[in-house]
Design a protein around this motif. Structure first.
Motif, PDB file in Angstrom:
ATOM      1  N   MET A  21      29.330   6.256 -57.048  1.00  0.00           N
ATOM      2  CA  MET A  21      28.732   5.473 -55.843  1.00  0.00           C
ATOM      3  C   MET A  21      28.749   6.250 -54.566  1.00  0.00           C
ATOM      4  O   MET A  21      29.729   6.833 -54.184  1.00  0.00           O
ATOM      5  N   ASP A  22      27.531   6.550 -53.918  1.00  0.00           N
ATOM      6  CA  ASP A  22      27.489   7.179 -52.421  1.00  0.00           C
ATOM      7  C   ASP A  22      27.097   6.110 -51.269  1.00  0.00           C
ATOM      8  O   ASP A  22      26.588   5.205 -51.486  1.00  0.00           O
ATOM      9  N   PHE A  23      28.158   6.136 -50.332  1.00  0.00           N
ATOM     10  CA  PHE A  23      27.729   5.490 -49.176  1.00  0.00           C
ATOM     11  C   PHE A  23      27.792   6.192 -48.010  1.00  0.00           C
ATOM     12  O   PHE A  23      28.535   7.039 -47.825  1.00  0.00           O
ATOM     13  N   ALA A  24      26.902   5.847 -46.968  1.00  0.00           N
ATOM     14  CA  ALA A  24      26.780   6.726 -45.603  1.00  0.00           C
ATOM     15  C   ALA A  24      26.359   5.787 -44.559  1.00  0.00           C
ATOM     16  O   ALA A  24      25.617   4.726 -44.693  1.00  0.00           O
ATOM     17  N   TYR A  25      26.795   6.297 -43.601  1.00  0.00           N
ATOM     18  CA  TYR A  25      26.195   5.507 -42.081  1.00  0.00           C
ATOM     19  C   TYR A  25      25.927   6.706 -41.069  1.00  0.00           C
ATOM     20  O   TYR A  25      26.940   7.582 -41.082  1.00  0.00           O
ATOM     21  N   SER A  26      25.090   6.265 -40.143  1.00  0.00           N
ATOM     22  CA  SER A  26      24.514   7.329 -39.401  1.00  0.00           C
ATOM     23  C   SER A  26      24.123   6.714 -38.097  1.00  0.00           C
ATOM     24  O   SER A  26      23.493   5.433 -38.151  1.00  0.00           O
ATOM     25  N   HIS A  27      24.562   7.106 -36.906  1.00  0.00           N
ATOM     26  CA  HIS A  27      24.032   6.472 -35.510  1.00  0.00           C
ATOM     27  C   HIS A  27      23.437   7.637 -34.803  1.00  0.00           C
ATOM     28  O   HIS A  27      24.022   8.956 -34.787  1.00  0.00           O
ATOM     29  N   ILE A  28      22.174   7.421 -34.518  1.00  0.00           N
ATOM     30  CA  ILE A  28      21.344   8.575 -33.774  1.00  0.00           C
ATOM     31  C   ILE A  28      21.228   8.071 -32.298  1.00  0.00           C
ATOM     32  O   ILE A  28      20.857   7.068 -31.855  1.00  0.00           O
ATOM     33  N   PHE A  29      21.512   9.050 -31.213  1.00  0.00           N
ATOM     34  CA  PHE A  29      21.472   8.817 -29.945  1.00  0.00           C
ATOM     35  C   PHE A  29      20.068   9.575 -29.636  1.00  0.00           C
ATOM     36  O   PHE A  29      19.894  10.870 -29.513  1.00  0.00           O
ATOM     37  N   GLY A  30      18.988   8.760 -28.951  1.00  0.00           N
ATOM     38  CA  GLY A  30      17.876   9.546 -28.682  1.00  0.00           C
ATOM     39  C   GLY A  30      17.999   9.568 -27.196  1.00  0.00           C
ATOM     40  O   GLY A  30      18.595   9.000 -26.239  1.00  0.00           O
ATOM     41  N   GLU A  31      17.096  10.453 -26.615  1.00  0.00           N
ATOM     42  CA  GLU A  31      17.163  11.045 -25.100  1.00  0.00           C
ATOM     43  C   GLU A  31      16.096  10.242 -24.308  1.00  0.00           C
ATOM     44  O   GLU A  31      15.055   9.752 -25.235  1.00  0.00           O
ATOM     45  N   ASN A  32      16.290   9.667 -23.364  1.00  0.00           N
ATOM     46  CA  ASN A  32      15.143   9.288 -22.637  1.00  0.00           C
ATOM     47  C   ASN A  32      14.128  10.348 -22.090  1.00  0.00           C
ATOM     48  O   ASN A  32      14.398  11.342 -21.617  1.00  0.00           O
TER      49      ASN A  32
END
Length: 440
Positions: free
Chosen positions: A379-390
């Motif tokens: 089983m694989d699990f992943a979490y990502s958070h992406i910060f976008g520029e203005n």
């Protein structure tokens, strides 16, 4: 009344240029691409994605990286993408008349999406074949058709489905070659308010275009193993030409006033991905990826009807670049932990950014793990958070195709994405069978 033939014809001729864009919402691979094909590689922000490993999805980036795990292997991934981007409006003016449209923006113009993928491989001693069902492009931007930028877009959707067949051959212990064919289906729907010359501008007329097409491309790859524990992979995916065929409709409420046959050529970009994967200690593995995407093929988009060219949309996109690095730690025989950091350069120039595609530069932070339930099931699990520029939006009637769109000056702000992904991998057949019990 709006059913007047003269008004319908005039409004229809105005509507055509307003819907002449086939780009949909902000995605997670620059432009309207989607990178989230694998839970395993998402945990490292896709560092090492083209260099093989336990994840079968490596074949998406590099067909030579097909798993050579004996027999039949299956992987399914389910990724839920939760993007957010606001569009703040500083100035909006109607076409031709210059009447103010106010400064009503959109609090969240991007919709959530569930992205499923599946990969299957079968390997012999030196030969392996693979099949991948992926979603490499898409997502949705959705704005109410009474916002101040309504002439630049209300609803935009791209649905894309790709079937990739690949084969890999081990030339020797350090060189593997691969190649394959992709069949790509794309379907698009776009809508926006239509200017009719009424002051103040009315919001009850809008245009909608639907189109789809099937295209074919190819992929090539090489996987090098210079020494034990280290692999270097380079994969190439060709561009895919599409000629979207469909209908353009003009509506008053739910009533269709006119319909036209329309088509538009769209080239999905080629891509080169280079990755490495190196075990630097018994428990530690370092990974990296550099990826180039040929988004500069989207220079202009030309929409045609049987009467001739209806619109030319000036995009002037640049090539996209993605850089990532990651680490994997084998906690114990059953549990592997991973993390990664990435930075992505948007192909969308500030000068041509549209609310249909409010794409900006972005920073990735990711973490994940693999748990081996049995020798066969992981089983694989992943979490990502992406910060976008203005980033700014500066659209004026002087730009190609904008005569009937007016002025829209604003900013894409508060952009971020949360991504959660779950993957399941299964190896069919008995692994490491126990020796038979011999009795006398």
């Amino acid at each position: 009344m709006f059913r007047s033939t003269a008004i319908v014809r005039r409004a229809g001729s105005i509507a055509l240029p307003l819907v002449a864009t086939l780009a949909a919402a902000e995605a997670q691979a620059g432009g309207f691409g989607l990178r989230e094909q694998s839970s395993y590689y998402q945990g490292t922000s896709f560092a090492g994605a083209a260099a093989g490993g336990e994840g079968l999805a490596s074949m998406f980036w590099n067909p030579a990286a097909i798993s050579f795990s004996p027999g039949l292997n299956v992987e399914s991934n389910f990724t839920y993408i939760m993007p957010h981007a606001s569009v703040d409006v500083y100035d909006a003016r109607a076409p031709l008349t210059g009447a103010s449209l106010g400064t009503t923006g959109v609090g969240d113009i991007i919709d959530d999406a569930l992205l499923p993928t599946t990969f299957v491989t079968y390997a012999w001693d030196k030969l392996a074949i693979g099949l991948g069902l992926t979603v490499p492009f898409g997502l949705i931007s959705d704005a109410p058709c009474n916002w101040s930028g309504r002439y630049y877009g209300c609803y935009s959707r791209i649905f894309d489905l790709n079937i990739q067949g690949s084969v890999a051959y081990k030339v020797n212990e350090w060189l593997t070659l691969g190649g394959g064919v992709s069949v790509n289906y794309i379907d698009a729907r776009l809508s926006n308010a239509t200017f009719t010359g009424i002051v103040p501008p009315a919001n009850n007329l809008y245009a909608q275009v639907d189109g789809d097409d099937l295209g074919v491309g190819f992929n090539l790859g090489v996987l090098l193993t210079p020494w034990a524990g280290t692999t270097i992979g380079v994969g190439y995916k060709s561009s895919i030409d599409h000629d979207l065929q469909g209908q353009l409709g003009l509506y008053f409420g739910q009533t269709q006033l006119a319909q036209y046959v329309a088509n538009a050529g769209l080239t999905l970009p080629g891509q080169v991905t280079a990755s490495f994967r190196s075990r630097v200690a018994p428990q530690w593995t370092l990974l990296g990826t550099v990826e180039w995407t040929d988004w500069s093929t989207l220079d202009q988009l030309v929409v045609r009807t049987p009467a001739g060219v209806a619109s030319i949309l000036d995009l002037q996109w640049k090539d996209g670049w993605f850089f990532s690095g990651g680490v994997e730690y084998q906690w114990d025989p059953k549990l592997a932990l991973r993390a990664g950091l990435a930075y992505e350069l948007t192909p969308v120039p500030d000068e041509t950014r549209s609310p249909r595609l409010p794409d900006t530069n972005r920073l990735w932070l990711s973490a994940g793990f693999t748990y081996a339930v049995t020798q066969q099931l992981s089983m694989d699990f992943a979490y990502s958070h992406i910060f976008g520029e203005n980033s700014p939006i500066d659209q004026y009637p002087s730009a190609a195709g904008n005569t009937y769109r007016g002025v829209l000056v604003g900013e894409v702000s508060n952009g971020y994405v949360d991504i959660v992904s779950l993957g399941v991998r299964y190896k069919f057949g008995e692994l490491n069978p126990q020796p038979a019990l011999i009795t006398k």
